[in-house]
Design an enzyme around this catalytic site. Structure first.
Site, PDB file in Angstrom:
ATOM      1  N   ASP A 101       0.870  -1.176   0.000  1.00  0.00           N
ATOM      2  CA  ASP A 101       0.000   0.000   0.000  1.00  0.00           C
ATOM      3  C   ASP A 101       0.908   1.227   0.000  1.00  0.00           C
ATOM      4  O   ASP A 101       1.483   1.585   1.035  1.00  0.00           O
ATOM      5  CB  ASP A 101      -0.896   0.019   1.239  1.00  0.00           C
ATOM      6  N   LYS A 164      -6.844   3.375  -3.366  1.00  0.00           N
ATOM      7  CA  LYS A 164      -7.244   3.435  -1.957  1.00  0.00           C
ATOM      8  C   LYS A 164      -7.456   4.887  -1.557  1.00  0.00           C
ATOM      9  O   LYS A 164      -6.675   5.764  -1.930  1.00  0.00           O
ATOM     10  CB  LYS A 164      -6.142   2.781  -1.113  1.00  0.00           C
ATOM     11  N   LYS A 197     -10.293   0.463  -2.545  1.00  0.00           N
ATOM     12  CA  LYS A 197     -10.152   0.253  -1.107  1.00  0.00           C
ATOM     13  C   LYS A 197     -10.546   1.518  -0.368  1.00  0.00           C
ATOM     14  O   LYS A 197      -9.972   2.584  -0.586  1.00  0.00           O
ATOM     15  CB  LYS A 197      -8.714  -0.142  -0.746  1.00  0.00           C
TER      16      LYS A 197
END
Length: 256
Positions: A101, A164, A197
């Protein structure tokens, strides 16, 4: 009854798509051991645990293969520092991590350094293969729909597997409005495997249900699985378990 069934279904989907997260500065090995135990619930496993790179090897050793180990890079500030990001990626991969991430250099994007951000993401994507790459755009800081959409496009153009919303470390994390803009970019990209996300501030099953409905609307119901949808949260699991405890008997596995 229908409402209870909807809530139970949302809880099961949220569990299957949950990245159970601990990214506190003071995290210890004991904290990560507890996190890994929590990830294996009576109702089935979470999708992944998300930790600092220094805890990847510990988490991987503690978890079954079905639970992915994610770790953060360039986190949480998202500086335009490629060497640092690549060092994080290398550490994650070497320790046996499955997912990265990484934070998009969102301040640089806001300052007009779009090409530099694109190059940064391309280099991170190249270095992180074959791991799953989630690009955190920090949507709460980008402020405008245009910047949010542009950040999502940059991530998708670089080959991100997921876009995300947030690090969870700023004043504004995931919001339905930002999610709608990101999901629209994913839907319009033609990338049928790209996912979304939502991260930060999602603490209850009704919170998660908002994003489940948005994802179903923009990407289709078939996208409601951990390959295309994730929730980044530390507190959501407690409410998921409370809902499932009150509505259904525990199950040893979850259906993916």
């Amino acid at each position: 009854m229908a409402s209870l069934e909807l809530k139970e279904n949302a809880a099961r989907l949220a569990l299957q798509c949950l990245d159970l997260t601990s990214l506190n500065d003071a995290d210890t090995a004991e904290d990560i051991a507890a996190l890994c135990r929590r990830a294996q619930t009576p109702f089935g496993p979470v999708a992944a645990v998300c930790v600092w790179p220094r805890f990847v090897a510990q988490a991987r050793a503690a978890l079954p293969a079905e639970i992915k180990v994610a770790a953060v890079a360039n986190f949480p500030d998202g500086a335009l520092d490629l060497a640092r990001a690549l060092a994080d990626v290398q550490a994650i991969a070497t320790a046996g991590g499955d997912e990265v991430d990484v934070v998009l250099p969102y301040r640089a994007l806001m300052a007009g350094q779009r090409s530099e951000c694109a190059e940064f993401l391309a280099e991170v994507r190249h270095a992180s293969r074959p791991l799953t790459l989630k690009v955190i755009i920090e949507s709460g800081e980008l402020k405008t729909p245009e910047l949010i959409a542009d950040a999502a496009r940059l991530a998708l153009m670089a080959g991100a597997d997921f876009v995300k919303t947030s690090t969870g470390k700023t004043a504004v994390s995931a919001t339905p409005l930002a999610a709608r803009h990101i999901l629209s970019e994913i839907a319009g990209s033609g990338l049928v495997s790209a996912g979304f996300k939502a991260s930060g501030g999602i603490r209850t099953v009704p919170d998660a249900q908002v994003y489940l409905e948005l994802a179903a609307d923009k990407l289709g119901a078939a996208a409601l699985n951990p390959r295309r949808l994730r929730f980044g949260a530390s507190g959501l699991l407690g409410d998921i378990e409370a809902v499932l405890s009150s509505t259904a008997a525990p199950a040893s596995t979850a259906s993916y």
